[in-house]
Design an enzyme around this catalytic site. Sequence first.
Site, PDB file in Angstrom:
ATOM      1  N   HIS A   7       0.815   5.321   1.231  1.00  0.00           N
ATOM      2  CA  HIS A   7       0.084   6.251   2.086  1.00  0.00           C
ATOM      3  C   HIS A   7       0.784   7.609   2.036  1.00  0.00           C
ATOM      4  CE1 HIS A   7      -2.501   7.464   5.368  1.00  0.00           C
ATOM      5  NE2 HIS A   7      -1.448   8.007   5.936  1.00  0.00           N
ATOM      6  N   VAL A  29      -5.196  -0.691   9.844  1.00  0.00           N
ATOM      7  CA  VAL A  29      -5.159   0.236   8.701  1.00  0.00           C
ATOM      8  C   VAL A  29      -3.921   1.135   8.745  1.00  0.00           C
ATOM      9  CG1 VAL A  29      -6.383   2.149   7.588  1.00  0.00           C
ATOM     10  CG2 VAL A  29      -7.661   0.221   8.515  1.00  0.00           C
ATOM     11  N   ASN A  75       0.856  -1.192   0.000  1.00  0.00           N
ATOM     12  CA  ASN A  75       0.000   0.000   0.000  1.00  0.00           C
ATOM     13  C   ASN A  75       0.887   1.234   0.000  1.00  0.00           C
ATOM     14  OD1 ASN A  75      -2.443   1.537   0.249  1.00  0.00           O
ATOM     15  ND2 ASN A  75      -1.933   1.863   2.407  1.00  0.00           N
TER      16      ASN A  75
HETATM   17  C1  GRF Z   1      -2.328   8.783  -3.042  1.00  0.00           C
HETATM   18  O1  GRF Z   1      -2.052   9.968  -2.359  1.00  0.00           O
HETATM   19  C2  GRF Z   1      -2.024   7.589  -2.174  1.00  0.00           C
HETATM   20  O2  GRF Z   1      -0.945   7.788  -1.303  1.00  0.00           O
HETATM   21  C3  GRF Z   1      -3.295   7.424  -1.375  1.00  0.00           C
HETATM   22  O3  GRF Z   1      -4.323   7.731  -2.297  1.00  0.00           O
HETATM   23  C4  GRF Z   1      -3.833   8.606  -3.296  1.00  0.00           C
HETATM   24  C5  GRF Z   1      -4.100   7.953  -4.608  1.00  0.00           C
HETATM   25  O4  GRF Z   1      -3.785   8.807  -5.698  1.00  0.00           O
HETATM   26  N1  GRF Z   1      -3.392   6.111  -0.796  1.00  0.00           N
HETATM   27  P1  GRF Z   1      -3.813   8.245  -7.174  1.00  0.00           P
HETATM   28  O5  GRF Z   1      -5.200   7.651  -7.407  1.00  0.00           O
HETATM   29  O6  GRF Z   1      -2.733   7.231  -7.321  1.00  0.00           O
HETATM   30  O7  GRF Z   1      -3.585   9.455  -8.055  1.00  0.00           O
END
Ligand code: GRF
Length: 232
Positions: free
Chosen positions: A111, A146, A109
């Site tokens: 974040h 999470v 993931n």
């Molecule tokens: C990103 O900021 C990611 O870190 C978070 O959701 C956002 C997704 O952006 N989990 P994208 O859809 O990849 O442009």
Amino acid sequence: MEPRRVAVLISGRGTNLQALLEACAAGRIRARIGLVVADREDAAGLERARRFGVPAEVLSPAAHPDREAYEAALDALLRRHDIEIVCLAGWMRILGRGFVARWEDRLLNIHPSLLPAFRGLETHERVLEAGLPVTGCTVHLVRAEVDAGPVLVQGIVPVLPGDTVESLRERVLAIEHRAYPQALDLVVGDRVRVVDGRVVIRDERPGERLLLHPLLRDWPQPAAAAPSGGAG
Ligand code: GRF
């Protein structure tokens, strides 16, 4: 060695998906994105997948009686496409313990904060509110809790005077797009082990797990020259 087969799960615009697609296409990651799944049909990222000729599927939660059934369908879909590694990239659904355990250490993931700080939503708002000079992003292995799990790669950006949530989001996103391919490459290269809940990289080179915004490259700053004491 055959490139590893990766799926990317999205809920929105998919700029991280785009970064992963480009890195794979350019041969910068020894992986092939074999499937993109969205939980909503208006996710703009679906179109990015199609442009790269990658199968893009919508799996709607409304079509399943409960989360367990939904995750069983997701798991079956991933297996039908021979997926080995799954990247969450702006996937807005919390995944249950069973699913997370089945994909342990093969589920990543990203974040938009320096975890473990600022788990959850509205990270940039909270960074600005706290008046911090730096923030960044984290790519980590997913655990049932999470926004927690062993950290693979972090990217650090400065918070600049006059920043807004939007300007900060853009700066963090730019480093996310470098951090995710780098983290995925470590995983597909079988270089990642988890020891006592922490990531250990085989033959790690300095800087492989840390990306710095150009303004932070000279960090730490040389000590400021001592003010002249006015002697003499
Ligand atoms: C990103 O900021 C990611 O870190 C978070 O959701 C956002 C997704 O952006 N989990 P994208 O859809 O990849 O442009």
